[in-house]
Design a protein around this motif. Structure first.
Motif, short mmCIF file in Angstrom:
data_model
loop_
_atom_site.label_atom_id
_atom_site.label_comp_id
_atom_site.label_asym_id
_atom_site.label_seq_id
_atom_site.Cartn_x
_atom_site.Cartn_y
_atom_site.Cartn_z
N TYR A 27 -7.17 -5.58 44.03
CA TYR A 27 -8.54 -5.32 44.45
C TYR A 27 -9.46 -5.20 43.25
O TYR A 27 -10.62 -5.64 43.29
N GLY A 28 -8.93 -4.64 42.17
CA GLY A 28 -9.71 -4.55 40.93
C GLY A 28 -10.14 -5.93 40.44
O GLY A 28 -11.27 -6.12 39.99
N GLU A 29 -9.25 -6.91 40.57
CA GLU A 29 -9.58 -8.28 40.11
C GLU A 29 -10.67 -8.89 41.00
O GLU A 29 -11.61 -9.50 40.51
N ILE A 30 -10.52 -8.73 42.32
CA ILE A 30 -11.53 -9.28 43.25
C ILE A 30 -12.89 -8.66 42.95
O ILE A 30 -13.91 -9.35 42.86
N SER A 31 -12.86 -7.36 42.80
CA SER A 31 -14.08 -6.61 42.60
C SER A 31 -14.72 -6.94 41.25
O SER A 31 -15.94 -7.14 41.16
N ALA A 32 -13.91 -7.06 40.21
CA ALA A 32 -14.43 -7.43 38.88
C ALA A 32 -15.05 -8.83 38.94
O ALA A 32 -16.11 -9.08 38.37
N PHE A 33 -14.39 -9.72 39.67
CA PHE A 33 -14.90 -11.08 39.85
C PHE A 33 -16.30 -11.05 40.46
O PHE A 33 -17.25 -11.63 39.93
N SER A 54 -17.15 -17.84 33.61
CA SER A 54 -15.78 -18.23 33.22
C SER A 54 -14.88 -17.01 33.13
O SER A 54 -13.71 -17.06 33.52
N MET A 55 -15.41 -15.89 32.62
CA MET A 55 -14.63 -14.65 32.59
C MET A 55 -14.27 -14.25 34.02
O MET A 55 -13.17 -13.81 34.30
N ALA A 56 -15.25 -14.40 34.91
CA ALA A 56 -15.05 -14.02 36.31
C ALA A 56 -13.95 -14.85 36.97
O ALA A 56 -13.05 -14.31 37.61
N THR A 57 -14.00 -16.17 36.78
CA THR A 57 -12.99 -17.00 37.45
C THR A 57 -11.61 -16.78 36.85
O THR A 57 -10.61 -16.91 37.54
N ALA A 58 -11.56 -16.41 35.55
CA ALA A 58 -10.26 -16.10 34.94
C ALA A 58 -9.64 -14.89 35.63
O ALA A 58 -8.44 -14.86 35.94
N GLU A 59 -10.45 -13.86 35.90
CA GLU A 59 -9.97 -12.68 36.63
C GLU A 59 -9.41 -13.09 37.99
O GLU A 59 -8.33 -12.70 38.40
N PHE A 60 -10.20 -13.89 38.68
CA PHE A 60 -9.84 -14.27 40.04
C PHE A 60 -8.55 -15.09 40.07
O PHE A 60 -7.77 -15.03 41.03
N GLY A 61 -8.33 -15.84 39.00
CA GLY A 61 -7.16 -16.71 38.92
C GLY A 61 -5.83 -15.96 38.98
O GLY A 61 -4.79 -16.54 39.30
N HIS A 62 -5.85 -14.65 38.66
CA HIS A 62 -4.61 -13.88 38.66
C HIS A 62 -4.19 -13.41 40.06
O HIS A 62 -3.08 -12.96 40.26
N ILE A 133 2.48 -7.83 35.83
CA ILE A 133 1.24 -7.08 35.56
C ILE A 133 0.66 -7.49 34.21
O ILE A 133 -0.54 -7.74 34.09
N VAL A 134 1.52 -7.60 33.20
CA VAL A 134 1.02 -7.96 31.87
C VAL A 134 0.36 -9.35 31.92
O VAL A 134 -0.72 -9.55 31.36
N ALA A 135 0.97 -10.28 32.66
CA ALA A 135 0.38 -11.63 32.78
C ALA A 135 -0.95 -11.56 33.52
O ALA A 135 -1.91 -12.24 33.15
N ALA A 136 -1.02 -10.73 34.58
CA ALA A 136 -2.25 -10.64 35.37
C ALA A 136 -3.40 -10.05 34.57
O ALA A 136 -4.57 -10.30 34.86
N LEU A 137 -3.06 -9.29 33.54
CA LEU A 137 -4.12 -8.61 32.78
C LEU A 137 -4.45 -9.34 31.49
O LEU A 137 -5.27 -8.87 30.71
N GLU A 138 -3.81 -10.47 31.28
CA GLU A 138 -4.04 -11.19 30.03
C GLU A 138 -5.54 -11.44 29.80
O GLU A 138 -6.25 -11.83 30.70
N GLU A 139 -5.95 -11.20 28.58
CA GLU A 139 -7.35 -11.43 28.22
C GLU A 139 -7.67 -12.91 28.36
O GLU A 139 -6.87 -13.76 27.97
N ALA A 140 -8.83 -13.21 28.88
CA ALA A 140 -9.22 -14.61 29.01
C ALA A 140 -9.79 -15.14 27.69
O ALA A 140 -10.24 -16.28 27.62
N GLY A 141 -9.76 -14.32 26.65
CA GLY A 141 -10.20 -14.78 25.33
C GLY A 141 -11.70 -14.92 25.17
O GLY A 141 -12.18 -15.70 24.37
N HIS A 142 -12.46 -14.13 25.96
CA HIS A 142 -13.91 -14.22 25.87
C HIS A 142 -14.49 -13.09 25.03
O HIS A 142 -15.70 -12.95 24.95
N SER A 143 -13.62 -12.25 24.44
CA SER A 143 -14.14 -11.07 23.77
C SER A 143 -15.03 -11.47 22.59
O SER A 143 -16.01 -10.80 22.30
N GLU A 144 -14.69 -12.56 21.93
CA GLU A 144 -15.49 -13.03 20.80
C GLU A 144 -16.94 -13.27 21.23
O GLU A 144 -17.87 -12.91 20.53
#
Lengths: 229, 229
Positions: A27-33, A54-62, A133-144
């Motif tokens: 639910y956190g992923e849906i909501s963050a999306f 793009s960050m949003a769709t990366a969240e949703f992809g998990h 869980i670790v895979a689902a939380l992987e950073e989408a690499g947008h922090s830069e």
């Protein structure tokens, strides 16, 4: 449950706790999306908007993998998410960004906080659940992208730094408040940290160290953005 | 431009038209993504919301390839999108769904219309551009979901069918209005249909047949939903 379900799942409380945890993350992923797409409306350019989307769709992809695992455990994914909707929605209501920069920091710092918390818990789970869980939380690499945008905005207007530092503290406070409410409500999740069949538990001192690590990583992220924590 | 750029691109008007077309499609995808996520708020259940959000992320997933091709053609993707923002935004403003079912139909019928139109034009382009466009417009396979939801809602409340049939006609009308404005504004796109180096053109009768095909497919989609067109 499949034949490959590890021995820890022989404890029904453990299974229930894992279903809770995966439901909360899903639910956190849906909501963050949803919130990221909403915040993308504040973007000053179409290019910035696309970066946040793009960050949003990366969240949703998990989501698909989390839901598949919930189904495998005999749970209905949407029923598993239901107990966490109110707390997560409340977190977002109380932390609606007032502008583009608050939205960027929420995406980076808020997400980082939630991910650290889930990863800490995942360390005490069976290997299959942990890896998922670790895979689902992987950073989408947008922090830069976020660090670059926030740092240049503060360079252009130093007063912004003070306001955004306060905002970072508020995100931390709201996250802790809602996490405590969930912990008080869901015995299974708190029992999880106490250990069980084939799994070591956590004593109070270990829980204290866990929160110290989460707080330290929060401070590191704030520093990366050029903000006091 | 790369060495593999086909001969049609020796005509600068052709290159300009392809940049326009890819820019229009790319902005259309971003815009459809945003509106679908917005409409997902109207979903009666979390499951329905996730289904619509999946359609949205599928749209967004096509963007990267369109942008890469625009860059390859020496264009800035966001500059290429800019001339189409106003018309596409206006289409969405004039067709904001009043409820969940209007949103579903817009996602299915509106998207189908746009895709048919772009695919018709793509048929007159070089093979590389055509394949790229066809791939970008690939259905995400969610039509079954929309047809199922709309048909059961009409079965439960037959008056809904009348309102939704009107809504489908309005979507068609708005799409034509905005498409005409774009055609009047962008000479390159209209010139595209007239043909050029290494490419056959379209006469007025052929353009008429094209619109007949688009209208027929619109009627088919409405019929699938159980609606008069």
């Amino acid at each position: 449950m499949t034949a490959s379900t590890p021995v820890a799942f022989e404890d029904p409380q453990y299974r229930e706790a894992v279903v809770d945890l995966l439901g909360a993350i899903a639910y956190g992923e849906i909501s963050a999306f949803e919130r990221l797409v909403e915040d993308a409306k504040l973007a000053p350019t179409l290019e910035d908007k696309v970066a946040i989307a793009s960050m949003a769709t990366a969240e949703f992809g998990h989501l698909a993998k989390l839901n598949a695992r919930l189904t495998e455990l005999g749970a209905d994914p949407f029923a598993a998410m239901a107990p966490f909707q109110a707390a997560i929605d409340r977190f977002h209501e109380h932390t609606a960004p007032a502008d583009w920069y608050e939205g960027l920091i929420k995406a980076y710092v808020g997400d980082g906080l939630a991910n650290d918390f889930y990863r800490e818990i995942a360390a005490y789970l069976d290997a299959g659940t942990r890896d998922l869980i670790v895979a689902a939380l992987e950073e989408a690499g947008h922090s830069e992208f976020v660090v670059d945008r926030v740092r240049s905005a503060i360079a252009a207007d130093p007063r912004l730094g003070g306001r955004l530092a306060l905002w970072g503290r508020r995100l931390m406070g709201e996250a802790l408040t809602q996490a405590q409410r969930v912990a008080a409500d869901r015995d299974s999740l708190t029992a999880l940290l106490a250990g069980g069949i084939d799994r070591p538990g956590l004593d109070l001192a270990a829980i204290g160290r866990m929160f110290t690590r989460i707080t330290e990583r929060h401070a590191e992220r704030m520093a990366e953005l050029g903000l006091d924590s």
